[in-house]
Design an enzyme around this catalytic site. Structure first.
Site, mmCIF file in Angstrom:
data_model
loop_
_atom_site.group_PDB
_atom_site.id
_atom_site.type_symbol
_atom_site.label_atom_id
_atom_site.label_comp_id
_atom_site.label_asym_id
_atom_site.label_seq_id
_atom_site.Cartn_x
_atom_site.Cartn_y
_atom_site.Cartn_z
ATOM 1 N N HIS A 274 -5.568 -3.166 2.895
ATOM 2 C CA HIS A 274 -5.189 -4.293 3.748
ATOM 3 C C HIS A 274 -6.184 -4.493 4.899
ATOM 4 O O HIS A 274 -6.790 -5.544 5.007
ATOM 5 C CB HIS A 274 -3.754 -4.179 4.283
ATOM 6 C CG HIS A 274 -2.716 -4.047 3.237
ATOM 7 N ND1 HIS A 274 -2.541 -4.980 2.241
ATOM 8 C CD2 HIS A 274 -1.791 -3.066 2.997
ATOM 9 C CE1 HIS A 274 -1.564 -4.595 1.442
ATOM 10 N NE2 HIS A 274 -1.093 -3.437 1.872
ATOM 11 N N ASP A 325 -0.784 -4.810 -5.496
ATOM 12 C CA ASP A 325 0.125 -4.174 -4.539
ATOM 13 C C ASP A 325 1.583 -4.266 -4.971
ATOM 14 O O ASP A 325 2.030 -3.508 -5.816
ATOM 15 C CB ASP A 325 -0.108 -4.807 -3.164
ATOM 16 C CG ASP A 325 0.578 -4.052 -2.035
ATOM 17 O OD1 ASP A 325 1.259 -3.052 -2.305
ATOM 18 O OD2 ASP A 325 0.441 -4.459 -0.868
#
Length: 452
Positions: A274, A325
């Site tokens: 991220h 994810d």
């Protein structure tokens, strides 16, 4: 034994080449040639005798560098209504509570089969659901991790099991009732358990630090040292939420990135996942150390996390990879497209990455982040993992074939994948999975088992 494939069009890292013949060895000699490209020839206008013909655009296999397989069960459940990452997390915990080695294997097998249908040949599984519901280790302390490794084999793809240290619920706080099954108690105990896991042909063992809130600062170095000694990949959720940054500053007087740097976590085998809310100093620390960045745009937008500074990170020296994810969708082409389009929205300018650069993030650089440096390219000696997308669907028909890279990134979706080959073996043929005959039913059954 060898197999020749004739690729109507192939992306060779910088450009699309028409008429490429590739030969794959699987001779059982043990000389390291099994399932690798032994010959790549361009300018082959017609299929050689006996070659398997793959019409469309063939790409290197895609690498899904960040996965939480059980999050697939949340699809369609958490996309509506108001809330934040933190309210989403409570729903996620309710599904984690229900997992067993058997149900996790069934779900992961189906999820990894869905990835193969989307052209994914390797997955990085960020795995932290280690123990029974009450935190008691299973008889096999790695039963959950072994279930994931077996699921990848059953679905025909490679896996890097990123066994994750998750020891606290926050800075100085013990695990909450949901997190008991995530925790080994200490980083030393995590390392002892993790050391029992072994690499195999389709699987490599890596490490992960869940986040700076989940591993006390004094124990970060233990995890980093375990990965360093084994030259294994090390991943970490980093600055996904501003609340985590604020809590880290309050607890340690420094950002999460600086905390990781001070404890020896950053480096070329480390990937921050991220990397959304960073300071200029953070970006310099990540880029200067060669620490990678795994962007997960479809999850980051689904959870309203924000848009990370991917352009600045790459310019500073941080290699980019991509992951799906939470599996709001499983489509690495969409992840690549979204990274560019998100940046266009943020800056109101276009052209931050070429199509070739985005494909490298989805293939070669993603594989490198997972420790598969010998995958992600169509060249002699590389692992023979590749995927073919149709150039005649309603999305891809029209552009001239030499613009295939742009077509793949900016028009194609996972629905356009026709073939996926891993180690020279067809895993997806003509849009159908060869090992999991009915993937939708497998997904539906596995998800229902968790919801019931």
């Amino acid at each position: 034994m060898t197999q020749t494939y004739w690729l109507e069009h192939a992306w060779l890292g910088t450009h699309v080449e028409p008429g490429v013949a590739v030969t794959v060895s699987a001779d059982g000699s043990g000389a390291g040639a099994d399932g690798r490209f032994t010959d790549v020839r361009t300018g082959v206008d017609a299929p050689p005798p006996g070659a398997e013909i793959l019409r469309g655009l063939t790409l290197p296999g895609l690498a899904n560098a960040h996965s939480h397989a059980f999050h697939r069960a949340l699809r369609g459940t958490v996309q509506v209504g108001s809330g934040t990452f933190w309210t989403w997390r409570e729903i996620m915990y309710s599904f984690a509570d229900r997992l067993t080695p058997e149900t996790y294997h069934a779900l992961a097998r189906a999820v990894y089969a869905e990835m193969a249908l989307a052209g994914v040949t390797a997955v990085g599984e960020f795995h932290y659901v280690h123990h029974a519901h009450d935190g008691t280790p299973y008889a096999d302390p790695n039963a959950m991790g072994e279930a994931l490794v077996a699921a990848a084999a059953d679905a025909g793809i490679r896996i890097t099991l990123l066994d994750t240290a998750y020891l606290s619920s926050g800075f100085g706080q013990p695990p909450n009732r949901h997190q008991r099954r995530f925790s080994d108690g200490t980083a030393e105990a995590w390392a002892e358990r993790c050391s029992l896991l072994k690499d195999r042909d389709h699987a490599r063992i890596g490490a992960a630090i869940h986040s700076v809130r989940a591993v006390p600062a004094g124990q970060l170095a233990t995890v980093a040292r375990w990965a360093e000694e084994r030259r294994a990949p090390l991943h970490v959720h980093l600055s996904e939420q501003t609340a985590e940054n604020e809590a880290c500053l309050a607890a340690h007087g420094r950002t999460p990135t600086r905390l990781l740097a001070d404890h020896g976590v950053l480096g070329p085998r480390t990937t921050g996942v991220h990397n959304t809310h960073l300071t200029d100093e953070d970006i310099a620390l990540l880029g200067g150390s060669g620490t990678g960045t795994c962007m997960c745009p479809t999850t980051e937008r689904d959870l309203a996390d924000g848009i990370g500074p991917a352009v600045a990170l790459q310019a500073a020296g941080s290699p980019l990879s991509l992951g799906s994810d939470s599996h709001a969708v499983i489509d690495l082409l969409e992840e690549a497209r979204a990274m560019e389009l998100n940046e266009r929205l943020r800056t109101r300018t276009r052209g931050h990455w070429t199509a070739a650069a985005l494909l490298r993030a989805a293939s070669a650089d993603g594989h490198a982040a997972l420790g598969w440096d010998d995958a992600g390219s169509i060249e002699t000696g590389a692992l023979a993992d590749f995927t073919t997308i149709a150039l005649d669907s309603v999305r891809t028909a029209g552009p001239v074939p030499r613009l295939g890279a742009e077509t793949a990134v900016f028009a194609a979706t996972a629905a356009d994948v026709r073939h996926t080959v891993v180690a020279g073996r067809h895993i997806v043929r003509d849009g159908a999975h060869t090992l999991v005959p009915d993937v939708p039913t497998a997904l539906a059954d596995a998800v229902q088992a968790l919801r019931s």
